[in-house]
Write a protein that holds these residues in place. Sequence first.
Motif, PDB file in Angstrom:
ATOM      1  N   ASN A 235       0.983  -1.017  -0.120  1.00 16.93           N
ATOM      2  CA  ASN A 235       0.016  -0.064  -0.342  1.00 16.93           C
ATOM      3  C   ASN A 235       0.925   1.354  -0.052  1.00 16.93           C
ATOM      4  N   THR A 236       1.676   1.216   1.107  1.00 19.87           N
ATOM      5  CA  THR A 236       2.471   2.475   0.480  1.00 19.87           C
ATOM      6  C   THR A 236       3.672   2.695   0.058  1.00 19.87           C
ATOM      7  N   GLU A 237       4.260   1.761  -1.113  1.00 19.87           N
ATOM      8  CA  GLU A 237       4.843   1.777  -1.989  1.00 19.87           C
ATOM      9  C   GLU A 237       3.421   2.537  -3.027  1.00 19.87           C
ATOM     10  N   ALA A 238       2.585   1.599  -3.316  1.00 18.50           N
ATOM     11  CA  ALA A 238       1.440   2.495  -4.703  1.00 18.50           C
ATOM     12  C   ALA A 238       1.286   3.833  -4.493  1.00 18.50           C
ATOM     13  N   ILE A 239       1.212   4.299  -2.686  1.00 21.17           N
ATOM     14  CA  ILE A 239       0.746   5.322  -2.911  1.00 21.17           C
ATOM     15  C   ILE A 239       2.181   6.246  -3.780  1.00 21.17           C
ATOM     16  N   ARG A 240       2.716   6.180  -2.737  1.00 18.32           N
ATOM     17  CA  ARG A 240       4.299   6.853  -3.081  1.00 18.32           C
ATOM     18  C   ARG A 240       4.576   6.372  -4.288  1.00 18.32           C
ATOM     19  N   THR A 241       4.210   5.618  -5.319  1.00 18.60           N
ATOM     20  CA  THR A 241       4.176   5.633  -6.622  1.00 18.60           C
ATOM     21  C   THR A 241       3.193   6.387  -7.169  1.00 18.60           C
ATOM     22  N   ALA A 242       2.486   6.492  -6.959  1.00 13.61           N
ATOM     23  CA  ALA A 242       0.879   7.330  -7.741  1.00 13.61           C
ATOM     24  C   ALA A 242       1.327   8.312  -7.531  1.00 13.61           C
ATOM     25  N   ASN A 243       1.250   9.227  -6.039  1.00 16.40           N
ATOM     26  CA  ASN A 243       1.690  10.843  -5.964  1.00 16.40           C
ATOM     27  C   ASN A 243       3.162  11.015  -6.346  1.00 16.40           C
ATOM     28  N   SER A 244       3.914  10.821  -6.999  1.00 20.31           N
ATOM     29  CA  SER A 244       4.894  10.993  -7.111  1.00 20.31           C
ATOM     30  C   SER A 244       4.936  11.597  -8.455  1.00 20.31           C
ATOM     31  N   SER A 249       3.054  15.001 -13.326  1.00 16.37           N
ATOM     32  CA  SER A 249       2.448  15.075 -14.299  1.00 16.37           C
ATOM     33  C   SER A 249       1.938  16.488 -14.042  1.00 16.37           C
ATOM     34  N   VAL A 250       1.455  17.603 -12.962  1.00 16.13           N
ATOM     35  CA  VAL A 250       1.323  18.983 -12.833  1.00 16.13           C
ATOM     36  C   VAL A 250       2.159  19.197 -13.200  1.00 16.13           C
ATOM     37  N   GLN A 251       3.679  18.969 -12.375  1.00 17.91           N
ATOM     38  CA  GLN A 251       4.821  19.967 -12.210  1.00 17.91           C
ATOM     39  C   GLN A 251       4.842  20.578 -14.124  1.00 17.91           C
ATOM     40  N   GLU A 252       5.439  18.899 -14.739  1.00 19.41           N
ATOM     41  CA  GLU A 252       4.932  19.416 -16.979  1.00 19.41           C
ATOM     42  C   GLU A 252       3.491  20.105 -16.865  1.00 19.41           C
ATOM     43  N   GLN A 253       2.780  19.945 -16.464  1.00 18.45           N
ATOM     44  CA  GLN A 253       1.825  20.950 -17.418  1.00 18.45           C
ATOM     45  C   GLN A 253       1.677  22.629 -17.098  1.00 18.45           C
ATOM     46  N   ASP A 269      -9.724  15.353  -6.569  1.00 14.46           N
ATOM     47  CA  ASP A 269      -9.518  15.543  -7.894  1.00 14.46           C
ATOM     48  C   ASP A 269      -8.480  17.378  -7.938  1.00 14.46           C
ATOM     49  N   SER A 270      -9.772  17.691  -7.662  1.00 16.08           N
ATOM     50  CA  SER A 270      -8.764  19.482  -8.557  1.00 16.08           C
ATOM     51  C   SER A 270      -8.286  19.301  -7.141  1.00 16.08           C
ATOM     52  N   SER A 271      -8.371  19.141  -5.346  1.00 18.91           N
ATOM     53  CA  SER A 271      -7.953  19.748  -4.680  1.00 18.91           C
ATOM     54  C   SER A 271      -6.563  19.016  -4.377  1.00 18.91           C
ATOM     55  N   ALA A 272      -6.648  17.620  -5.562  1.00 15.38           N
ATOM     56  CA  ALA A 272      -5.347  17.487  -5.268  1.00 15.38           C
ATOM     57  C   ALA A 272      -4.291  18.163  -6.380  1.00 15.38           C
ATOM     58  N   LEU A 273      -5.157  18.724  -7.332  1.00 20.22           N
ATOM     59  CA  LEU A 273      -4.089  19.142  -7.965  1.00 20.22           C
ATOM     60  C   LEU A 273      -3.268  20.441  -7.738  1.00 20.22           C
ATOM     61  N   VAL A 274      -4.250  21.309  -6.853  1.00 26.11           N
ATOM     62  CA  VAL A 274      -3.725  22.753  -5.849  1.00 26.11           C
ATOM     63  C   VAL A 274      -2.370  22.541  -5.163  1.00 26.11           C
ATOM     64  N   MET A 275      -2.849  20.991  -4.747  1.00 24.55           N
ATOM     65  CA  MET A 275      -1.663  21.050  -3.401  1.00 24.55           C
ATOM     66  C   MET A 275      -0.116  20.684  -4.614  1.00 24.55           C
ATOM     67  N   HIS A 276      -0.704  20.378  -5.471  1.00 20.90           N
ATOM     68  CA  HIS A 276       0.507  19.957  -6.142  1.00 20.90           C
ATOM     69  C   HIS A 276       0.905  20.900  -6.908  1.00 20.90           C
ATOM     70  N   MET A 277       0.329  21.718  -6.935  1.00 19.44           N
ATOM     71  CA  MET A 277       0.825  23.307  -7.785  1.00 19.44           C
ATOM     72  C   MET A 277       1.412  23.841  -6.817  1.00 19.44           C
ATOM     73  N   ALA A 278       1.209  23.530  -5.192  1.00 13.04           N
ATOM     74  CA  ALA A 278       1.576  24.643  -4.496  1.00 13.04           C
ATOM     75  C   ALA A 278       2.765  24.088  -3.986  1.00 13.04           C
ATOM     76  N   SER A 279       3.015  22.788  -3.971  1.00 15.16           N
ATOM     77  CA  SER A 279       4.428  22.256  -3.517  1.00 15.16           C
ATOM     78  C   SER A 279       5.669  22.680  -5.016  1.00 15.16           C
ATOM     79  N   THR A 280       4.883  23.318  -5.917  1.00  9.96           N
ATOM     80  CA  THR A 280       6.188  23.752  -6.619  1.00  9.96           C
ATOM     81  C   THR A 280       7.063  25.098  -6.587  1.00  9.96           C
ATOM     82  N   GLY A 281       5.657  25.698  -5.068  1.00  7.06           N
ATOM     83  CA  GLY A 281       5.669  27.111  -5.614  1.00  7.06           C
ATOM     84  C   GLY A 281       5.362  28.213  -6.089  1.00  7.06           C
TER      85      GLY A 281
END
Length: 600
Positions: A235-244, A249-253, A269-281
């Motif tokens: 479970n931990t590996e699957a979560i980490r891989t999907a998250n990565s 993908s978000v950073q590329e786009q 879905d949209s909350s996850a996009l915002v979370m990953h966008m925020a991680s890029t600064g």
Amino acid sequence: MCGILGQINRQAPVSREVFTAMRDSLNHRGPDSAGSEYFQEDRVALGHLRLSIIDLSEDGRQPMTNEDGTVWLVFNGEIYNFKTLRNELEGLGHTFRSQTDSEVLIHGYEAWGLDVLQKIEGMYALALWDDNQKELILARDRVGIKPLFYYYNGQQIYFASELKGIVTDPQVPRKVDWESVADYLMYRFVPQPRTIYQGIRKLPPGHYLRFSFAQGDPITAPYWELKPGIDQPDNTEAIRTANSMLQASVQEQLVADVPLGVFLSGGYDSSALVMHMASTGADINSFAIGFENWGSSEHKFAKSVAETFGTSHQEWVLQDEMTGLAKELAYYYDEPLGGSSFLPTYLLSRQARKHVKVALSGDGGDEVFAGYRWHHRLHKAYFPPKVGLMGKLRGRTNPPPPTDFAKAYHTNTSWTKWRYSDLPKAFGGGHLNAYLDKDDAWVYRRFLPNEPLSPIKSAQLLDYHTMLPEVFLTKVDRASMANSLEVRVPFLNTPLMEYTMQLSDEVYYKPGVTKHLLREQLKGKVPKDILDKPKKGFSAPKRLFLTPEHIQEVLKDGFLVKEGLLSSPYLTQLLTDWDDQKLWALYILEHWFNTWQPTE
């Protein structure tokens, strides 16, 4: 994001006047510039409408060519890995004249031929004219994010991003395909490769087309297939891989030379996009739409996510009726499309376009992580909860699992609940009589593999082939491009789709839990009420667009009834019973006939 079109006539020159009119019918897809090129004594034409996103200079204009004018391109979409491919091609000796992603397609084709389709990652519909081989090549992205239509009559071939780009030519017959009408009423969409017009086809997702100027018919073939698997990482590996993968993908786009934002509903879905966008600064522009006095409106959840991640948030809360909007959108959608979520999607796109030129959207999250309500219903039908002791004492038993998955999927996703055998009762003139005995689930049956799959895997496979490209991606493309807004969908990243589809569904699907792998990514990052709220679809309150008075006014004295196409007694009964889904389907069809005035 742009509009593309082309025409090849083996027997006579293409009319430049007509071709320009065809091109200009797509102006909303690319208002920044327009271009056309003609070859083979005007018997080959390529056209392009540009919505400039990367490299805003004149170097990005299309049609675009290589150094010696032997390969020409028109392209709609984005290639997200273009920088990596550019470096590789420069290492092979290719010289670039622009900073665009488009140009890698030209040099990639020179270097690798059609294998370039295996290398690119993105959303796209493209056309290449190979002047050495005198050959046209069309291709559409893997899951159909970008549309592409074509028409062939034996000597001429046309292609365009939208149907209107083809039927603007008066030589192309606007003859109704009545089987497509029947299919639309059954499924809320016209299944590929057919369209609402006889003879005009959709190029299926993940396919290319080749057409020789010299002779022969167009040849289509797939270049990609999404294959299910049964991998079982912990479970931990699957979560980490999907998250990565989603984060990458978000950073590329986020690459763009224009302002960019995100549609934010407050769902996973949209909350996850915002979370990953925020991680890029990155500075984040978020956009939400809501409705006054409607319990299903999620704009308050969107605002909560926006505050959590510090976005610059724009919110529109509507209370006015939208009864005239479907008529307006009949022009942009080109063929009937059921459902109602295209209405708020169009309004949200219109508002967002005032602030940005590109927006990210959470479409695809339910397909990737098995989050639709019908996934839960189908899983429960095949694996019902055990009957407890008291239930057994009362004689309760579970029904047997379905024996026909295609039929079960259709039952759980059906919109109007019509059957083909019902349709002749509704439509006069005998137009639909030929389809009385058609299999109600044929459109789904053709995509199920011979080997057995779990209910979740089977449902996901059908989602990817039908509901996703035909309904959800079509809705977003037309609604956004009507407003000259590019919408990107990071969940539909090829590595992420292939990764989750290769997993055993037990890894990412948990009965009673919404999108387990995504939920785990969001834990501790978003407000708890976002995680705990029930899933809701993106729609609008029916009171704003589906009022009995308006529906009756449009249909009772409308084109369908006057022309004898729709049975007046049948319509009266629907109005009496207020079968709103069937009435909405007919209402959309009415507006399509009125807007496009096809021949029977």
